[in-house]
Design an enzyme around this catalytic site. Structure first.
Site, PDB file in Angstrom:
ATOM      1  N   GLU A 303       0.828  -1.203   0.000  1.00 49.93           N
ATOM      2  CA  GLU A 303       0.000   0.000   0.000  1.00 49.93           C
ATOM      3  C   GLU A 303       0.870   1.265   0.000  1.00 49.93           C
ATOM      4  O   GLU A 303       0.468   2.306  -0.502  1.00 49.93           O
ATOM      5  CB  GLU A 303      -0.912  -0.020   1.241  1.00 49.93           C
ATOM      6  CG  GLU A 303      -2.326   0.427   0.946  1.00 49.93           C
ATOM      7  CD  GLU A 303      -3.268   0.197   2.108  1.00 49.93           C
ATOM      8  OE1 GLU A 303      -3.999  -0.813   2.066  1.00 49.93           O
ATOM      9  OE2 GLU A 303      -3.287   0.993   3.062  1.00 49.93           O
ATOM     10  N   HIS A 332       7.660 -26.744   0.398  1.00 51.48           N
ATOM     11  CA  HIS A 332       7.002 -27.853  -0.303  1.00 51.48           C
ATOM     12  C   HIS A 332       5.897 -27.354  -1.217  1.00 51.48           C
ATOM     13  O   HIS A 332       5.055 -28.132  -1.644  1.00 51.48           O
ATOM     14  CB  HIS A 332       6.483 -28.870   0.720  1.00 51.48           C
ATOM     15  CG  HIS A 332       7.602 -29.434   1.538  1.00 51.48           C
ATOM     16  ND1 HIS A 332       8.241 -30.604   1.222  1.00 51.48           N
ATOM     17  CD2 HIS A 332       8.231 -28.950   2.645  1.00 51.48           C
ATOM     18  CE1 HIS A 332       9.201 -30.838   2.103  1.00 51.48           C
ATOM     19  NE2 HIS A 332       9.216 -29.844   2.973  1.00 51.48           N
ATOM     20  N   LYS A 446     -13.221   1.858  -1.737  1.00 55.35           N
ATOM     21  CA  LYS A 446     -14.149   2.190  -0.645  1.00 55.35           C
ATOM     22  C   LYS A 446     -15.321   3.002  -1.204  1.00 55.35           C
ATOM     23  O   LYS A 446     -16.480   2.760  -0.889  1.00 55.35           O
ATOM     24  CB  LYS A 446     -13.440   3.036   0.428  1.00 55.35           C
ATOM     25  CG  LYS A 446     -12.533   2.268   1.377  1.00 55.35           C
ATOM     26  CD  LYS A 446     -12.077   3.176   2.527  1.00 55.35           C
ATOM     27  CE  LYS A 446     -11.115   2.473   3.461  1.00 55.35           C
ATOM     28  NZ  LYS A 446     -10.710   3.257   4.617  1.00 55.35           N
TER      29      LYS A 446
END
Ligand code: PA5
Length: 476
Positions: A303, A332, A446
């Site tokens: 951000e 893995h 938003k």
């Protein structure tokens, strides 16, 4: 905890960047001369951060958090004590910077199965951080907590984040329906004067509230009440956490020479790598306790650096995609890619010198050499060997990697690590000459949510969004 200088030195975290250099990587690594070419950039970045320390208007208030919270810390400790006495559950309602810090500290410094421990073995109430609005998750949280025995810490700087405020509405409704007072069951952590939680608190006659200081953005807020209150409720020593941050600050503050300043070193290495097209930064802690440091760091790094314009308004597209990996688990799954895939990554290992448990591996299967060699070692030796082996394999394959080592995982080292990453991010942002502390891309999402849910003032955007619905011709 009061620590002597000797104890602090013994707990100092270190950065080993040998595997970023040409020593073992040959022409895939950086020569001293190549690194030296970033000296001036690093110096300018260090000066920018040093000169602007504490400036609220630049969102640099977080640099002073290790020093300026004496009274707040005392108040938090009092509140935490009362919460521990009165409640069986502590639930954080928040998202992004208002949630990742509390989650990270909880996981790093508490028992890994804390909520499953009997009450007598826990230092505080059961702990939950609700950082999503998945309806199933909210419903199922309510299946396991009793609101009458719960303290809800609503954390939102703006008090306008749809996710957190939806959670607030749901919980306050439940409390009211049960005849419980919001004031008794909620603590707000929010902006000093502007946010909606300030208004709500006033309407309710004053809910206990902590301030998220003006110059501290969400992702830089772990060391203010956002992170400190939940940590204190859990019995984490928040004074030592802040001391760790101050210690790292001291290590970094005095020197613009990146070879002497751990955060500036990390910023310079990452900056150099990004300039060379290494657009992926993997953070791989070899410690389950540090697992959520990667989540917290991912937000901080992504951000802060993901920007499309410089401070002098020149277009740019900078940033590095953070990838979360866990050693040894992800050996893995992802390490194959890191070792043989594209040369587009820098891997940062978080290593631990002394784990709080060693966990011996007993002898056994003596007639099966593939298994018996493990006997007599400890799990600590095994995880450390795998950490070293992975770094070695990456280096052999010419892959950039470096290691940050914590002598132990404790409050002091975690405080150092957080501050190192915060400074690293601020330095790197200054190197790119971007606004490290804004997040217009997040704000855009938003606002689109406001529009979709019919918030007043967003009608035009709603129309635009409705028109942008997917075309059935492209749905298979
Ligand atoms: O770092 C940030 O600023 C964001 O991630 C915010 O923390 C997040 O969007 C939540 O915002 P608020 O605290 O206003 O609810």
């Amino acid at each position: 905890m009061k620590m002597t200088e000797e104890q602090r030195k013994a707990m100092r975290i270190t950065v080993d960047y040998t595997n970023m250099t040409d020593k073992y990587l040959g022409d895939k690594g950086y020569s001293a001369k190549q690194l030296d070419s970033y000296k001036y950039t690093a110096k300018v970045a260090h000066e920018y951060v040093t000169d602007n320390r504490g400036k609220d208007e630049l969102f640099m208030g977080w640099t002073e958090l290790p020093y300026n919270q004496k009274e707040i810390v005392a108040d938090i400790l009092e509140t935490a004590k009362a919460v521990r006495k009165k409640f069986e559950y502590f639930v954080v309602l928040g998202i992004g910077g208002s949630a990742l810090g509390p989650t990270m500290a909880f996981n790093a410094l508490c028992h890994l199965h804390y909520n499953d421990l009997p009450k007598s073995k826990r230092k505080g109430p059961k702990f939950f951080v609700e950082d999503n609005v998945d309806p199933v998750r909210m419903k199922e949280l309510l299946d396991i907590i009793d609101p009458a025995k719960t303290c809800f810490n609503v954390i939102s700087k703006s008090g306008a984040t749809s996710e957190t405020m939806a959670q607030y509405l749901i919980i306050s409704d439940i409390l009211k329906a049960k005849g419980l007072s919001i004031k008794d069951h909620m603590i707000f952590t929010t902006d000093a004067s502007r946010g909606n939680l300030v208004k709500i608190s006033k309407e309710l006659g004053g809910v206990k509230s902590y301030i998220l200081p003006d110059g501290v953005g969400g992702r830089f807020s772990q060391l203010c009440p956002v992170g400190l209150l939940p940590a204190a409720v859990l019995g984490i020593d928040i004074k030592t956490l802040l001391q760790g941050a101050a210690y790292m600050d001291k290590l970094c503050r005095g020197s613009h020479d990146f070879r002497k300043n751990p955060a500036l070193l990390c910023a310079t290495l990452q900056y150099a790598a990004m300039k060379d097209g290494k657009n992926i930064g993997v953070l791989m802690p070899y410690s389950d306790n540090l697992r959520y440091v990667s989540d917290w760091y991912a937000q901080l790094w992504a951000e802060s650096l993901g920007k499309n314009v410089t401070l002098d308004k020149k277009p740019c597209n900078v940033g590095q995609t953070p990838v979360k990996a866990l050693g040894v688990t992800d050996q893995h799954s992802q390490v194959q890619l890191y070792t043989e895939g594209p040369y587009d990554k820098v891997v940062t290992f978080l290593s631990v010198t002394s784990y709080k448990e060693k966990t011996p591996i007993p002898h056994g299967c003596e007639n099966i050499p593939d298994v018996s060699f493990l006997g007599g070692h400890t799990m600590e030796e095994l995880i450390q060997a795998e950490n070293k082996a992975t770094a070695y394999a990456l280096t052999k394959a010419g892959r950039l990697n470096y290691t940050i080592t914590l002598p132990e995982v404790n409050e002091f080292t975690l405080g150092q690590l957080l501050f190192l990453f915060e400074l690293q991010t601020a330095y790197a942002g200054a190197m790119f000459n971007i606004d490290t502390f804004n997040q217009p891309g997040v704000e855009a999402g938003k606002k689109a949510t406001f529009a979709l849910l019919g918030k007043h003032g967003y009608e035009a955007q709603k129309e635009e969004l409705d028109q942008a619905d997917s075309d059935p011709a492209y749905v298979v």
